[in-house]
Enzyme design. Structure first.
Site, short mmCIF file in Angstrom:
data_model
loop_
_atom_site.label_atom_id
_atom_site.label_comp_id
_atom_site.label_asym_id
_atom_site.label_seq_id
_atom_site.Cartn_x
_atom_site.Cartn_y
_atom_site.Cartn_z
N LYS A 179 0.83 -1.20 0.00
CA LYS A 179 0.00 0.00 0.00
C LYS A 179 0.87 1.25 0.00
O LYS A 179 1.36 1.69 1.03
CB LYS A 179 -0.94 0.04 1.21
CG LYS A 179 -2.02 1.14 1.06
CD LYS A 179 -2.47 1.71 2.37
CE LYS A 179 -1.50 2.69 2.97
NZ LYS A 179 -1.38 3.96 2.19
N GLY A 231 7.06 4.81 8.56
CA GLY A 231 6.32 6.07 8.57
C GLY A 231 6.52 6.79 9.87
O GLY A 231 7.50 6.58 10.59
N SER A 232 5.58 7.65 10.20
CA SER A 232 5.70 8.48 11.39
C SER A 232 5.54 7.65 12.66
O SER A 232 4.90 6.59 12.66
CB SER A 232 4.64 9.58 11.37
OG SER A 232 3.35 9.03 11.61
N THR A 233 6.09 8.18 13.74
CA THR A 233 5.96 7.49 15.02
C THR A 233 4.51 7.45 15.48
O THR A 233 4.06 6.44 16.04
CB THR A 233 6.85 8.18 16.07
OG1 THR A 233 8.22 8.02 15.68
CG2 THR A 233 6.66 7.58 17.46
N GLY A 236 2.89 4.74 13.62
CA GLY A 236 3.46 3.48 14.07
C GLY A 236 2.89 3.02 15.40
O GLY A 236 2.66 1.83 15.63
N GLU A 253 9.46 0.83 11.33
CA GLU A 253 10.60 1.72 11.14
C GLU A 253 10.04 3.13 11.14
O GLU A 253 9.35 3.53 10.20
CB GLU A 253 11.34 1.38 9.84
CG GLU A 253 12.74 1.99 9.76
CD GLU A 253 12.73 3.35 9.09
OE1 GLU A 253 12.77 4.35 9.84
OE2 GLU A 253 12.68 3.41 7.86
N GLU A 386 10.73 15.74 15.13
CA GLU A 386 11.16 15.43 13.77
C GLU A 386 10.49 16.41 12.81
O GLU A 386 9.28 16.32 12.57
CB GLU A 386 10.80 13.99 13.41
CG GLU A 386 11.32 13.58 12.04
CD GLU A 386 11.00 12.15 11.70
OE1 GLU A 386 11.86 11.46 11.11
OE2 GLU A 386 9.88 11.70 11.99
#
Length: 486
Positions: A179, A231-233, A236, A253, A386
């Site tokens: 995706k 992707g972003s925390t 995640g 990750e 970030e």
């Protein structure tokens, strides 16, 4: 070779499948101009179902019966197909997300074939069984595919990050539903084209661009056996919660706020020569970018001036121009986010030494000037969050202990670098950094080395033989031990 810039069907079950109704479409805009590049249909719940079901059928079908050597053969053919189109794929990604061409050629154009070739080699050895003789049993340890993999990738390195999931999954004998996000929905179909050209069995790889709703449906789908996400925390954490409740294996990750520690004996010329690639890769849209530069107090002014002069001289412009070092950000929303952090840094009292706005000569697209802040405290938002843009912070430290304390004082732990003339000192400092990867006078991901993070930077590892392990399920087969009196 031309690449289609309008995609109104999905790649499901080995062929092109129209979207379920009602269909959703998205315009893909060119980062450097903001103008229409193409369009793509986005997956709905029915499309997610179809893709997962196709992957499940392929797993139970011919793909599930293949040997590692057979899988390696088709993986190498896919790699050759992608490599042959590498320049075109890299250019398309640059147009989608603003990545400078020189970086995109490696990361999106040629890395997928490198990853496929590397994991094909591991696949050829995957059928070797481990036989162990114990006190109660003779144990044969089998390695079997974990099952259907949901591979959810971001827009910043779309082809490269997809390869880090697809290659080990195929090597293990898994099937995949990929995706990609709306921002880079177009380049992902290069995987479908390569699968068709290589003769990958139907349903082994399925490609369904989608938004967050489609991603959530895929992650929670009962037919999925493992999730691999970059992707972003924040995203995640949400995915991790779902997988935890379902007891579903997951690799995450996530984000980073990595530090570059410059020692008092470092060769500053070496650092500034590498700065663009280490601290601002992909216009700062890189999870492991070392955007916090830690400088010894005794050399602080010298280092701030060197960093400022280097960043001010970076060439900003068209990402397709070979000379461009900093291109545009992926979207207007991302540019607004980055500019907001720059204003936050000013308001917090950090000293702006260069950049800080939109380049005067870039009236189109989503450009932000490469920016440097000095006199930064590690408690400031620009040093902790970030930003995902071309913004650097230079922080002072007194001694090695304080440098490590500042480097480790972060919610994240993904990358980092140490710059030291004394290699033993550099290695000692690197060992003390709490992070998943660190470079000494250098930093470059390599397919043979595991990559991932600690703390809010994620769970698990990709790349290397360690990156294959999450796609394998271990089964112990017990047999009665051979009696010596027979």
């Amino acid at each position: 070779m031309d690449i289609c810039l309008d995609r109104n069907a999905f790649f499901i079950g080995g062929g092109w499948s129209p979207a379920s109704r009602p269909a959703k479409t998205t315009d893909v805009l060119e980062a450097a101009t903001g103008k229409l590049l193409g369009s793509a249909t986005l997956a709905g719940i029915g499309d997610v179902d179809a893709a997962v079901n196709a992957a499940g059928e392929a797993l139970r079908g011919s793909w599930g019966a293949t040997s590692g050597a057979q899988r390696a053969e088709v993986m190498r053919a896919m790699g050759a197909s992608l490599k042959a189109r590498g320049k075109d794929i890299a250019a398309l990604v640059s147009r989608e997300n603003g990545m400078p061409r020189r970086l995109s050629l490696g990361a999106n154009g040629f890395f997928p074939s490198i990853a496929l070739d590397y994991y094909a080699g591991l696949a050829e050895r995957i059928d070797d069984q481990d036989v162990r003789t114990g006190a109660l049993s003779q144990v044969t340890v089998r390695r079997e595919p974990v099952g259907v993999v949901a591979a959810v990738v971001p827009w910043n390195y779309p082809m490269g990050l997809a390869a880090m999931k697809i290659a080990p999954a195929l090597a293990a004998g898994c099937t995949v539903v990929l995706k990609p996000p709306p921002e880079t929905a177009l380049d992902a179909f290069a995987w479908a084209d390569a699968a068709l050209q290589a003769g990958l069995p139907a349903g082994v790889l399925n490609v369904i661009p989608g938004d967050r709703e489609a991603g959530a449906a895929l992650v929670a789908h009962p037919g999925v056996d493992k999730v691999a996400f970059t992707g972003s925390t924040a995203a995640g954490r949400a995915i991790g919660e779902v997988c935890g409740r379902l007891l579903r294996p997951v690799t995450l990750e996530l984000g980073g706020k990595s530090a570059a520690v410059i020692t008092d004996d470092a060769e500053l010329d070496d650092f500034v020569a590498a700065l663009a690639d280490i601290c601002l890769p992909n216009n700062g849209q890189t999870c492991h970018a070392t955007t916090r530069i830690l400088a010894p107090a005794s050399r602080y002014g010298e280092i701030v001036d060197a960093v400022t002069d280097t960043v001010r001289a970076l060439r900003v412009g068209d990402p397709l121009d070979k000379a461009t070092q900093i291109g545009p950000l992926v979207s207007a929303a991302q540019r607004a986010r980055v500019l907001g952090y720059i204003e936050n840094g000013r308001a917090a009292g950090a000293r702006l030494t260069t950049g800080g706005g939109v380049p005067a000569d870039q009236s189109l697209g989503w450009f932000v000037e490469p920016t440097v802040f000095a006199d930064v405290d590690n408690a400031m938002a620009i040093a902790r969050d970030e930003i995902f843009g071309p913004v650097l912070c230079v922080l002072p430290y007194r001694d090695d202990d304080e440098a490590i304390a500042i480097a480790n004082d972060s919610d994240y732990g993904l990358g980092g670098t140490v710059w030291a003339a004394d290699p033993e000192r550099g290695a000692a400092l690197a060992a003390r950094m709490r992070t998943g990867s660190v470079g000494i006078n250098h930093y470059a991901l390599d397919v043979v080395g595991p990559f991932g993070g600690v703390k809010a930077s994620g769970l698990g590892r990709e790349l290397g033989p360690e990156g294959l392990a999450p796609y394998l399920a271990l089964k112990s087969v017990y047999r009665a031990p051979v009696r010596e009196d027979r």
